[in-house]
Design an enzyme around this catalytic site. Sequence first.
Site, PDB file in Angstrom:
ATOM      1  N   CYS A  90     123.113  16.623 -24.189  1.00 24.25           N
ATOM      2  CA  CYS A  90     123.129  16.498 -25.647  1.00 24.25           C
ATOM      3  C   CYS A  90     124.484  15.934 -26.058  1.00 24.25           C
ATOM      4  O   CYS A  90     125.516  16.344 -25.511  1.00 24.25           O
ATOM      5  CB  CYS A  90     122.900  17.877 -26.271  1.00 24.25           C
ATOM      6  SG  CYS A  90     122.906  17.871 -28.074  1.00 24.25           S
ATOM      7  N   HIS A 131     113.509  19.252 -28.160  1.00 23.65           N
ATOM      8  CA  HIS A 131     114.968  19.404 -28.171  1.00 23.65           C
ATOM      9  C   HIS A 131     115.498  19.314 -29.601  1.00 23.65           C
ATOM     10  O   HIS A 131     116.314  20.138 -30.025  1.00 23.65           O
ATOM     11  CB  HIS A 131     115.598  18.322 -27.288  1.00 23.65           C
ATOM     12  CG  HIS A 131     117.085  18.384 -27.207  1.00 23.65           C
ATOM     13  ND1 HIS A 131     117.746  18.886 -26.110  1.00 23.65           N
ATOM     14  CD2 HIS A 131     118.051  18.006 -28.084  1.00 23.65           C
ATOM     15  CE1 HIS A 131     119.063  18.809 -26.323  1.00 23.65           C
ATOM     16  NE2 HIS A 131     119.256  18.267 -27.517  1.00 23.65           N
ATOM     17  N   GLU A 132     115.010  18.329 -30.342  1.00 21.34           N
ATOM     18  CA  GLU A 132     115.518  18.129 -31.709  1.00 21.34           C
ATOM     19  C   GLU A 132     115.054  19.234 -32.659  1.00 21.34           C
ATOM     20  O   GLU A 132     115.800  19.665 -33.535  1.00 21.34           O
ATOM     21  CB  GLU A 132     115.142  16.741 -32.236  1.00 21.34           C
ATOM     22  CG  GLU A 132     115.601  15.579 -31.364  1.00 21.34           C
ATOM     23  CD  GLU A 132     117.017  15.691 -30.818  1.00 21.34           C
ATOM     24  OE1 GLU A 132     117.889  16.297 -31.477  1.00 21.34           O
ATOM     25  OE2 GLU A 132     117.258  15.181 -29.711  1.00 21.34           O
ATOM     26  N   HIS A 135     117.287  22.073 -32.315  1.00 21.69           N
ATOM     27  CA  HIS A 135     118.485  21.890 -33.152  1.00 21.69           C
ATOM     28  C   HIS A 135     118.219  22.365 -34.575  1.00 21.69           C
ATOM     29  O   HIS A 135     119.041  23.075 -35.166  1.00 21.69           O
ATOM     30  CB  HIS A 135     118.917  20.416 -33.187  1.00 21.69           C
ATOM     31  CG  HIS A 135     119.857  20.024 -32.100  1.00 21.69           C
ATOM     32  ND1 HIS A 135     121.124  20.502 -31.999  1.00 21.69           N
ATOM     33  CD2 HIS A 135     119.697  19.170 -31.060  1.00 21.69           C
ATOM     34  CE1 HIS A 135     121.728  19.974 -30.953  1.00 21.69           C
ATOM     35  NE2 HIS A 135     120.875  19.152 -30.356  1.00 21.69           N
TER      36      HIS A 135
END
Length: 141
Positions: A90, A131-132, A135
């Site tokens: 990342c 993954h996003e 976040h």
Amino acid sequence: MQRAIMTSIPFLSQPSEDARDTDKDRAVAADLKDTLDAHREGCVGMAANMIGVSKRIIAFVDEELGGRITVMFNPRITAADGAYDTAEGCLSLRGERRTVRHQRIEVTYCDRRFREHHAAFTGFTAQIIQHEIDHCDGVII
């Protein structure tokens, strides 16, 4: 406009607020897209908190659409299957970290006109989106 990458773990650990149908949030999405495009050689996805804005907005390179950058407002995973272990890097963090992802996901999200969509994603694109969304949820892998 390209923005600096946020690396503050306390900031990145906070869940993001829902995006709204405003020019301000659309401008954040445009900056996110520009920043991702500038880092495209080493990055395939970003969330708004990675550029210092705590909003549920993500952008990712969609290889199924010829490498076009896709933006989602308020994405949420509604179904997932095919769990597997992987390691990810990342821009906001150093090194790679182990995590569990799913081979297939379904996501509800809004486009830039805030029309709601529901779509399924598989493979690497699904991994990027997971993954996003992590976040957006304040999850640090």
